[in-house]
Motif scaffolding. Structure first.
Motif, mmCIF file in Angstrom:
data_model
loop_
_atom_site.group_PDB
_atom_site.id
_atom_site.type_symbol
_atom_site.label_atom_id
_atom_site.label_comp_id
_atom_site.label_asym_id
_atom_site.label_seq_id
_atom_site.Cartn_x
_atom_site.Cartn_y
_atom_site.Cartn_z
ATOM 1 N N LEU A 138 0.850 -1.187 0.000
ATOM 2 C CA LEU A 138 0.000 0.000 0.000
ATOM 3 C C LEU A 138 0.883 1.234 0.000
ATOM 4 C CD1 LEU A 138 -2.631 1.668 0.421
ATOM 5 C CD2 LEU A 138 -2.329 1.297 2.888
ATOM 6 N N LEU A 139 0.625 2.127 -0.941
ATOM 7 C CA LEU A 139 1.307 3.413 -0.987
ATOM 8 C C LEU A 139 0.232 4.490 -1.016
ATOM 9 C CD1 LEU A 139 4.078 4.949 -1.343
ATOM 10 C CD2 LEU A 139 3.559 4.982 -3.781
ATOM 11 N N ALA A 140 0.088 5.210 0.091
ATOM 12 C CA ALA A 140 -0.922 6.258 0.200
ATOM 13 C C ALA A 140 -0.257 7.616 0.007
ATOM 14 C CB ALA A 140 -1.614 6.196 1.552
ATOM 15 N N ILE A 141 -0.768 8.392 -0.937
ATOM 16 C CA ILE A 141 -0.194 9.695 -1.280
ATOM 17 C C ILE A 141 -1.159 10.778 -0.833
ATOM 18 C CG2 ILE A 141 0.553 11.175 -3.184
ATOM 19 C CD1 ILE A 141 1.198 8.553 -4.726
ATOM 20 N N ALA A 142 -0.720 11.594 0.128
ATOM 21 C CA ALA A 142 -1.597 12.632 0.676
ATOM 22 C C ALA A 142 -1.879 13.714 -0.353
ATOM 23 C CB ALA A 142 -0.985 13.235 1.933
ATOM 24 N N THR A 143 -0.820 14.247 -0.947
ATOM 25 C CA THR A 143 -0.971 15.302 -1.957
ATOM 26 C C THR A 143 0.055 15.089 -3.051
ATOM 27 O OG1 THR A 143 0.554 16.776 -0.773
ATOM 28 C CG2 THR A 143 -1.798 17.013 -0.293
ATOM 29 N N LEU A 144 -0.227 15.602 -4.229
ATOM 30 C CA LEU A 144 0.730 15.533 -5.326
ATOM 31 C C LEU A 144 2.029 16.230 -4.929
ATOM 32 C CD1 LEU A 144 -1.597 16.451 -8.337
ATOM 33 C CD2 LEU A 144 -0.693 14.181 -7.781
ATOM 34 N N PRO A 145 3.158 15.714 -5.397
ATOM 35 C CA PRO A 145 4.448 16.309 -5.019
ATOM 36 C C PRO A 145 4.795 17.561 -5.840
ATOM 37 C CG PRO A 145 4.829 14.414 -6.417
ATOM 38 C CD PRO A 145 3.332 14.468 -6.177
ATOM 39 N N ILE A 146 3.837 18.476 -5.933
ATOM 40 C CA ILE A 146 4.098 19.739 -6.619
ATOM 41 C C ILE A 146 5.005 20.572 -5.719
ATOM 42 C CG2 ILE A 146 3.047 21.858 -7.511
ATOM 43 C CD1 ILE A 146 0.498 20.225 -8.044
ATOM 44 N N PRO A 147 6.163 20.994 -6.198
ATOM 45 C CA PRO A 147 7.068 21.777 -5.343
ATOM 46 C C PRO A 147 6.352 22.966 -4.720
ATOM 47 C CG PRO A 147 8.176 21.167 -7.392
ATOM 48 C CD PRO A 147 6.731 20.763 -7.552
ATOM 49 N N SER A 148 6.599 23.174 -3.431
ATOM 50 C CA SER A 148 5.887 24.204 -2.682
ATOM 51 C C SER A 148 6.500 25.580 -2.906
ATOM 52 C CB SER A 148 5.916 23.871 -1.191
ATOM 53 O OG SER A 148 5.386 24.940 -0.430
ATOM 54 N N LEU A 149 5.646 26.545 -3.180
ATOM 55 C CA LEU A 149 6.112 27.920 -3.324
ATOM 56 C C LEU A 149 6.576 28.493 -1.989
ATOM 57 C CD1 LEU A 149 3.450 29.325 -5.809
ATOM 58 C CD2 LEU A 149 5.822 28.757 -6.294
ATOM 59 N N GLU A 150 6.291 27.808 -0.889
ATOM 60 C CA GLU A 150 6.807 28.241 0.403
ATOM 61 C C GLU A 150 8.296 27.944 0.538
ATOM 62 O OE1 GLU A 150 4.499 26.500 3.473
ATOM 63 O OE2 GLU A 150 2.634 27.501 2.894
ATOM 64 N N ASN A 151 8.800 27.038 -0.304
ATOM 65 C CA ASN A 151 10.242 26.778 -0.341
ATOM 66 C C ASN A 151 10.914 27.928 -1.085
ATOM 67 O OD1 ASN A 151 12.867 25.911 -0.965
ATOM 68 N ND2 ASN A 151 12.244 23.774 -1.131
ATOM 69 N N PRO A 152 11.803 28.680 -0.439
ATOM 70 C CA PRO A 152 12.409 29.842 -1.100
ATOM 71 C C PRO A 152 13.096 29.513 -2.425
ATOM 72 C CG PRO A 152 12.855 29.900 1.254
ATOM 73 C CD PRO A 152 12.217 28.567 0.970
#
Length: 509
Positions: A408-422
């Motif tokens: 089982l591999l549960a993915i909470a959210t797509l791994p779209i890079p976060s704009l909160e990362n500078p």
């Protein structure tokens, strides 16, 4: 013609060895043989990320062993060891060739006619810096270009650590006070930024002015690292940032180009290059990927599809989960995870929960540990047979090859890079400045690449992937996400029978 000879030899070898069938072996081998014969570069997408089985490697080893000329193979050391200890010895028992094979960080000698295995770090350092350690014109296989951008960025990044400040004071003793003052000012300015989970910050105008003022009082002859840093930081299109070690009260400075295509363009014309990766682009011509790494149109592009029978995943995609940016998401996520873990308890096997958001990852780990006990571990590799691993994307990418394939591999959210990362925000700002589509050219391809790599082990056992991000249902790009996950069988219910196939497959393996 070598394509025919390679086809015959590889087909006979596979029949003799009873090798696990991969339907594209012969096609890929002929393409590599043709690239060697006519000196034309090629970009091959094998369908799954390069760490997954490595099942395609026979397809380029047979041509380079049979080819009469020299070849360079660029691959990480772990792949080299697999080739040297397993794949090549097996093939040499079948293919009678005296071709010498060497490893190293430079070409052996002008009269060497064999295969040289080298690392991406050695080869890229030579090509990017013109070090002259590898001749031009030698056909080159680059294995695992899923990681090419990271390899290149590592090579192009200038890093200044705490020890570099000491080196600077030793090299410029007459300016010790100015150097010490600048370091103190930078420390105060950088630590004044609000805390973020990434512990990194783009260098802003106040910090840049401190660095500029220091540079102006220093002599022209500086330690190499400092010379490179000041020169590169003043070049257009650079990201300059600080990473802090808050407990130590220290910081490091880093500088890297925002885009790498301009640094790579001249490299590809120096030799015929066969670039091999897993899932680089949704399209077979890999236009977005080629643009990112500076590849011209003058090469052969080929994309193999995954086998529906052997590589199928079961995709659970519940409707009604709130959007990730809403307050209701965390509660709904935990409820879905409880249901998934309860349904999978009937069989032994690893369950993996992928959460990119750092605070959410810690919170979910704590809640699940209170309910499922010591089975739950957050980013650890010592797990029970029936363990539950809560992890971020980077940890999973680095360790999935040494962990059992999850049922089982549960993915909470797509791994779209976060704009909160500078650093992500800095690259997005660069695309905006050029008036380019930063989501289509940067964020979305990064997400698809990470996603395909993450689910690769689940394909081994045709396990369950639970995608709990409702944006896939409601956003226009959802169909592209599903295309990247294919082949798949969609399921809309949860019970123990879903995991029975995994249990049987694992027992047989």
């Amino acid at each position: 013609m070598i394509e025919v000879e390679v086809h015959q030899q590889l087909r006979a070898f596979l029949r003799e060895q009873g090798e696990p069938y991969w339907s594209h072996h012969l096609t890929m081998a002929r393409l590599v043989a043709r690239a060697l014969r006519i000196g034309r570069s090629a970009l091959i997408q094998t369908g799954a990320p390069s760490g997954y089985h490595g099942r395609y490697r026979l397809s380029y080893l047979v041509p380079i062993l049979m080819w009469k000329g020299s070849v360079i193979v660029v691959a990480p050391e772990s792949v080299q060891q697999r080739l040297l200890m397993v794949e090549i010895p097996r093939l040499r028992q079948w293919i009678d060739t005296p071709k010498p094979i060497r490893t190293g960080d430079r070409w052996v000698s002008p009269d060497f006619e064999g295969i040289l295995l080298t690392t991406p770090e050695a080869w890229l350092s030579d090509r990017l810096n013109g070090e002259g350690r590898f001749p031009t014109g030698i056909p080159t296989i680059v294995d695992g270009v899923d990681d090419l951008e990271r390899w290149v960025r590592d090579q192009l990044t200038i890093n200044l650590q705490a020890s570099d400040w000491n080196d600077l004071m030793l090299a410029c003793p007459q300016h010790t006070d100015e150097i010490r003052d600048a370091r103190v000012q930078l420390t105060k300015a950088i630590f004044h930024h609000p805390a973020n989970p990434y512990e990194c910050y783009l260098i802003e105008q106040p910090e840049q002015e401190i660095l500029d003022a220091l540079h102006q009082v220093l002599p022209s002859s500086l330690p190499v690292n400092w010379e490179h840093f000041f020169r590169q930081a003043q070049t257009e299109g650079q990201l300059v940032w600080a990473v802090i070690a808050r407990q130590l009260g220290q910081f490091s400075l880093h500088c890297a180009p925002t885009e790498i295509a301009s640094s790579l363009t001249d490299i590809w014309s120096q030799q015929p290059t066969v670039l091999i990766g897993g899932a680089l682009d949704l399209d077979s011509d890999a236009a977005t990927y080629r643009q990112k790494i500076g590849l011209s149109d003058d090469l052969t592009c080929l994309k193999f599809s995954l086998d529906r029978q052997d590589d199928l995943i079961q995709l659970y995609q519940p409707e009604g989960v709130p959007m990730p940016n809403t307050p209701q998401f965390q509660g709904a996520l935990l409820q879905e995870l409880r249901s998934l873990l309860s349904a999978s308890t009937a069989v032994q096997g690893l369950s993996v929960i992928l959460i990119g958001d750092m605070p959410l990852k810690a919170q979910v780990g704590t809640v699940l540990a209170s309910e499922f006990g010591s089975r739950v571990q957050v980013e650890r590799t010592c797990l029970d047979d029936n363990g539950i691993l809560v992890t971020g994307w980077e940890f999973w990418r680095e360790h999935q090859s040494v962990l059992p394939a999850p049922h089982l591999l549960a993915i909470a959210t797509l791994p779209i890079p976060s704009l909160e990362n500078p650093l992500v925000a800095g690259r997005v700002a660069y695309y905006k400045k050029l008036r380019q589509d930063w989501f289509r050219l940067y964020l979305f391809p990064e997400a698809l690449s990470e996603l395909q790599r993450a689910i690769a082990p689940v394909r081994e056992c045709q396990g369950v992937v639970a995608l709990l991000d409702s944006r896939v249902i409601h956003r226009s790009y959802g169909n592209q996400v599903l295309a990247a996950l294919s082949p798949l069988a969609r399921i809309n219910y949860l019970d123990a029978s879903l995991f029975t196939h995994f249990h049987t497959t694992s027992w047989q393996d």
